[in-house]
Design a protein around this motif. Structure first.
Motif, mmCIF file in Angstrom:
data_model
loop_
_atom_site.group_PDB
_atom_site.id
_atom_site.type_symbol
_atom_site.label_atom_id
_atom_site.label_comp_id
_atom_site.label_asym_id
_atom_site.label_seq_id
_atom_site.Cartn_x
_atom_site.Cartn_y
_atom_site.Cartn_z
ATOM 1 N N GLU A 1 0.732 -1.004 -0.031
ATOM 2 C CA GLU A 1 0.188 0.125 0.124
ATOM 3 C C GLU A 1 0.871 1.193 -0.056
ATOM 4 O O GLU A 1 0.601 2.261 -0.775
ATOM 5 C CB GLU A 1 -1.079 -0.029 1.130
ATOM 6 N N TYR B 1 0.828 4.133 -3.155
ATOM 7 C CA TYR B 1 0.750 5.513 -3.257
ATOM 8 C C TYR B 1 1.725 6.377 -2.696
ATOM 9 O O TYR B 1 1.787 7.497 -2.314
ATOM 10 C CB TYR B 1 -0.205 6.081 -2.069
ATOM 11 N N LYS C 1 2.409 10.517 -3.379
ATOM 12 C CA LYS C 1 1.035 10.894 -3.293
ATOM 13 C C LYS C 1 0.337 10.969 -4.635
ATOM 14 O O LYS C 1 -0.417 11.621 -5.158
ATOM 15 C CB LYS C 1 1.028 12.496 -3.080
ATOM 16 N N ASP D 1 -2.559 9.713 -7.057
ATOM 17 C CA ASP D 1 -3.902 9.683 -7.096
ATOM 18 C C ASP D 1 -4.464 8.852 -8.347
ATOM 19 O O ASP D 1 -4.391 9.495 -9.075
ATOM 20 C CB ASP D 1 -4.690 11.116 -6.710
ATOM 21 N N TRP D 2 -5.568 7.919 -7.795
ATOM 22 C CA TRP D 2 -5.870 7.193 -9.116
ATOM 23 C C TRP D 2 -7.102 8.020 -9.976
ATOM 24 O O TRP D 2 -7.392 7.923 -11.220
ATOM 25 C CB TRP D 2 -6.815 5.872 -8.568
ATOM 26 N N CYS E 1 -4.755 10.373 -12.428
ATOM 27 C CA CYS E 1 -3.763 9.650 -12.923
ATOM 28 C C CYS E 1 -3.438 10.018 -14.236
ATOM 29 O O CYS E 1 -4.271 10.262 -15.067
ATOM 30 C CB CYS E 1 -3.879 8.344 -12.917
ATOM 31 N N ILE F 1 -10.352 1.761 -3.559
ATOM 32 C CA ILE F 1 -10.227 3.197 -4.368
ATOM 33 C C ILE F 1 -11.787 3.600 -4.573
ATOM 34 O O ILE F 1 -12.476 2.805 -5.329
ATOM 35 C CB ILE F 1 -9.323 2.968 -5.415
#
Length: 906
Positions: free
Chosen positions: A759, A763, A766, A768-769, A772, A826
């Motif tokens: 995990e 990430y 930082k 961010d999905w 992306c 997510i």
């Protein structure tokens, strides 16, 4: 007789002469007439004992004088070596008239001859009345010496020189009485003999003519006597003629006695002297007998002593003659001392059974007032009991002294003592035996050497065989038989309890303290100090049983020994197994983590081999103990023993699982080893990591479970141990549980670090999905997870290739679950984020290759279902680029790289 072997019985085949009056000197010929003079113990001629006058010449010749024999009878010779003999000839004895002044070789009963010697009713022949001893009527006046009687007997063995005998031999008579007589004188003597014979043949008429004047004189005398009787009757004052005649005769008798008193007195004295000399000569053996007995006792010729005593007893058992009683009393005193000496010798132990039987027979012959055989048995039983107790006390004292010496050595040299204790001391196998082990050997030796003789002597006595040939007694009474069997049983019970006190004290716990003290209180020792010697003790007890079995002792007596042997066997079995369990539990101290690797078993240490060696050695050592001998019970015949044996073997085989588990968890970091230079070296630096230890221990567990345990159980079944399948199942269940536990620990050890950083790496920066950017390839967190899996693969493959698939499948599943969880967390994906997520998942799935599991596929499929669809062509292009870039790293995950090695199926 006593102490001699049986020879052929004597046989008399000839005697010379074949007849004669009492005192006739005879020569007896035959076979086996005695080995020597002492062997000859009896000679009866016509039923009359003639031993005292016997002269032994050789085994074929005896010279003796006959006794008061009458008529025909056998000649019986008795010897110690051959017993009572037989004969093929006979001797005829007859009596002749012996005058008062004639010599005789035997005692003459004069009461039968004195009354008729001068009687009037005997009519003498003309020859005899003339007083001529020589029937020829001539006298040999020559000075030539007479021919000895022995030579005449040899010349005429069947004849005699006595004219009154039927076997009269004229030549004997002439040689004996007229050796120097001229031929003319012999012719005159013949004429005289013919004249005397013719006169005898004329009968009573010739006798009357010859004695006519005598008859007339008698008639005149009787006539004159009648006249005087008539005259006396008329003159007598009331006396009868008979009374007067009696008075007259008494006066005449007194006058005659006065005239012949001196002559008759001398005759009586001569007769008394002759009789005394004859008696002394006849019983001369009796007077020499006390000294003879003493000499024979000193020489050890006890048979001859008893024979002489028997002869003396038969001669004067009830005599009232003072001198004989005095001699007999002296003989009795010597014999009484002899009896005491024999009894003391009989009571001396140890002694052979042959010597004991001989002494018992001697005492029975001497008619002791007690039962020597029973006294000997009582003394022997008491001696055996004391001997075993003395042996017990000596060995206890020696062991206590040895213990004190060891304690003193410990105080003086602590380092030497520690070295001694570390090496197992002298009580380990190969060291010198414990005193109590030597004690069992001594007890067994005592029992095996003396109890068989004790039993045989008792059986011989109780059955009557011991004294059967003496006809002294029959079978012993039932009370003694029962008592004797009880004494034998008490000896065996003492032997068993003495051994129990030394090695099996727990079996005597029901006894009170005083009773236990009788069997000895031994100092308690650790079981391992007795371990090496228990099979030897079992061997000694079994040897004792084997020796006593042919004796056919009572069943309850043998049961005592069998119970002792059984308890020793069971104790040996259980102690050996418990010691083996302890040795296996201590194997972790010998782990060096030096591994031996092969393609099939992977990397294993020396512990499984050491474990198998300990168990195999235990099985081999116990083989002799477990095996059933003649008359023994099966060690596992009872249900309780079967359950105990199964539990012990199961515990033994399972104990190694606990040992290797301990090694896997802590690695035994405190173990130290003495180097060559004697300096302690810490092995902590060489200790493998936890992960490697787990894989090594799993390899050891797999080898033990699949190979060693089945081999050991097969051996148990081979040697007859009960319920081997149950033992196998219990052991394999234990190792299966250990395998699962260690495998879970290893998975947890390796999977947690990979999952823990997943995990964080996802990430990193930082990320961010939902924001992306356009994906350029597989992200780093996936690559790092794959590299971590490769690291696990490398570690497992280097130690235990067979565990690779099993380990990686579980770790891959765990990583897949974590990925699924992260993606499910997510909340929002943009288009590029969804494309990146699908690429990362696809890359991970392709990378793990053959280690994908249905669960993993299902998990990832569900995860992809939550992510929006993306351009498949773009994903495939970037995935192909990833595969090409990572192809070298992904080789361990490809099917062609998966070897055909054996995999563990759980």
């Amino acid at each position: 007789m006593l102490g001699t072997s049986r020879k052929p019985p004597p046989q008399v085949t000839g005697i010379s002469p074949k007849e004669g009056p009492p005192g006739t000197r005879v020569t007896i010929r035959g076979e086996n007439l005695g080995l020597d003079a002492r062997d000859l113990i009896g000679l009866r001629i016509c039923g009359v004992e003639c031993l005292l006058s016997t002269v032994w010449q050789s085994p074929n010749k005896i010279i003796a004088r006959t006794g008061q024999a009458k008529g025909k009878g056998d000649i019986i010779v008795v010897t110690k070596s051959g017993g009572i003999g037989s004969c093929t000839v006979q001797f005829r004895g007859y009596n002749v008239q012996i005058g008062p002044l004639q010599d005789s070789a035997v005692w003459i009963d004069e009461s039968q001859t004195g009354g008729t010697l001068f009687g009037r009713n005997r009519a003498a022949s003309p020859v005899i009345t003339q007083g001529n001893d020589d029937p020829l009527g001539i006298c040999d006046e020559s000075t030539d010496t007479k021919i000895p009687e022995d030579e005449l007997q040899e010349l005429f063995p069947e004849g005699a020189g006595n004219t009154s005998l039927d076997n009269f031999e004229p030549f004997w008579f002439l040689l004996e009485n007229h050796r120097g007589t001229s031929f003319d004188d012999l012719k005159s003597g013949l004429d005289h003999l013919r004249h005397a014979s013719s006169r005898q043949s004329e009968g009573p008429l010739a006798f009357a003519k010859t004695n006519l004047s005598t008859f007339l004189d008698c008639y005149d005398t009787l006539t004159e006597m009648h006249k005087k009787i008539v005259t006396d009757r008329s003159k007598s004052s009331g006396l009868t003629a008979t009374a007067l005649l009696e008075e007259t005769l008494m006066k005449a008798n007194r006058a005659a006695e006065a005239v012949f008193e001196d002559v008759l007195g001398r005759k009586d004295r001569a007769d008394a002297t002759r009789n005394a000399l004859g008696v002394l000569n006849r019983f001369k053996l009796l007077f020499y007998l006390p000294n003879t007995i003493e000499k024979n006792i000193q020489k050890g010729d006890y048979d001859l002593v008893i024979t002489d005593y028997t002869r003396a007893k038969s001669l004067c058992w009830v005599t009232e003659v003072g001198v004989f009683k005095k001699v007999y009393d002296e003989i009795e005193n010597r014999i009484e001392s002899f009896r005491e000496m024999l009894k003391k010798k009989l009571m001396v132990m140890p002694s052979t059974i042959e010597e004991q039987k001989k002494l018992i027979r001697y005492l029975v012959h001497l008619e002791v007032p007690y039962d020597p055989a029973w006294e000997c048995l009582l003394n022997m039983q008491k001696w055996l009991v004391n001997l075993m107790h003395r042996c017990k006390q000596e060995q206890i004292d020696k062991e206590e002294e040895e213990e004190k010496e060891l304690q003193r050595a410990t105080r003086l040299s602590p380092f030497h003592s520690s070295q001694l204790m570390h090496s197992g001391s002298s009580f380990k196998a190969g060291g010198r035996p414990l005193k109590r082990v030597a004690y069992v050997e001594l007890l067994t030796k005592i029992l095996c050497e003396h109890v068989p003789d004790f039993w045989r002597l008792g059986q011989s006595y109780l059955s009557g065989k011991l004294l059967k040939e003496m006809k002294k007694m029959g079978r012993a009474d039932a009370g003694k038989q029962t008592e004797f069997k009880q004494k034998v049983q008490n000896i065996i019970l003492l032997y068993g309890n003495l051994i129990r006190s030394a090695f099996l004290p727990h079996t005597l716990e029901r006894m009170d303290v005083k009773q236990r003290e009788v069997y000895g209180i031994w100092k308690e020792r650790k079981q391992d100090s007795l371990l090496a010697w228990l099979p030897i003790c079992v061997r000694h007890v079994r040897a004792c049983i084997h020796l006593l079995l042919p004796l056919e002792l009572p069943a309850e007596t043998m049961d005592i020994l069998h119970r002792v042997a059984f308890d020793l066997r069971w104790s040996c079995f259980s102690i050996f197994l418990r010691q083996a369990i302890q040795d296996i539990k201590n194997l972790h101290e010998r782990e060096t983590w030096a591994v031996d690797t092969d393609d099939e078993r992977g990397a294993i240490t020396m512990l499984p081999t050491l474990f198998e060696n300990i168990v195999s050695e235990t099985i081999h050592t116990l083989n002799e103990v477990v095996a059933v001998r003649q008359g023994e019970k099966q060690l596992f015949g009872e249900v309780a023993n079967q359950k105990a044996a199964i539990a012990l073997w199961s515990e033994l085989l399972e104990s190694f699982a606990g040992t290797i588990k301990q090694l896997a968890l802590d690695g035994n970091p405190d173990r130290k080893k003495i180097g060559v230079d004697g300096v302690n070296k810490n092995l902590r630096e060489s200790l493998p990591s936890l992960g490697k230890r787990l894989i090594i221990v799993l390899s050891n567990c797999f080898l033990t479970m699949d190979h060693i345990i089945p081999r050991l159980v097969d051996n148990l079944q081979k040697y007859g141990y009960p319920d081997s399948p149950t033992i196998l199942k219990n052991a394999q269940d234990s190792y299966h549980s250990l395998d699962e536990e260690l495998f879970s620990l290893y998975i947890e050890e390796k999977a947690n670090p990979i999952i823990g950083v997943l995990e964080q790496n996802m990430y990193a920066g930082k990320f961010d999905w939902s924001q992306c950017s356009t994906p350029t390839g597989v992200r780093s967190y996936v690559k790092e997870a794959i590299m971590n899996l490769l690291e696990v693969h490398a570690e497992v493959y280097s130690i235990g290739p067979a565990f690779v698939e099993r380990v990686l499948r579980d770790i891959v599943e765990a990583v897949a679950d974590e990925l699924s969880r992260l993606f499910q967390c997510i909340t929002k994906f943009n288009a590029n984020g969804a494309l990146q997520a699908r690429l990362d998942i696809a890359a991970f799935e392709v990378a793990v290759g053959i280690y994908k599991t249905p669960k993993m596929r299902s998990t990832l499929k569900d995860t992809l279902g939550r992510i929006a669809a993306s351009n498949t062509k773009t994903v495939d292009t970037m995935l192909a680029s990833f595969t090409k870039q990572m192809q070298f790293y992904l080789m361990p995950f490809k099917p062609e790289q998966q070897s055909t090695k054996t995999r563990i199926k759980v």
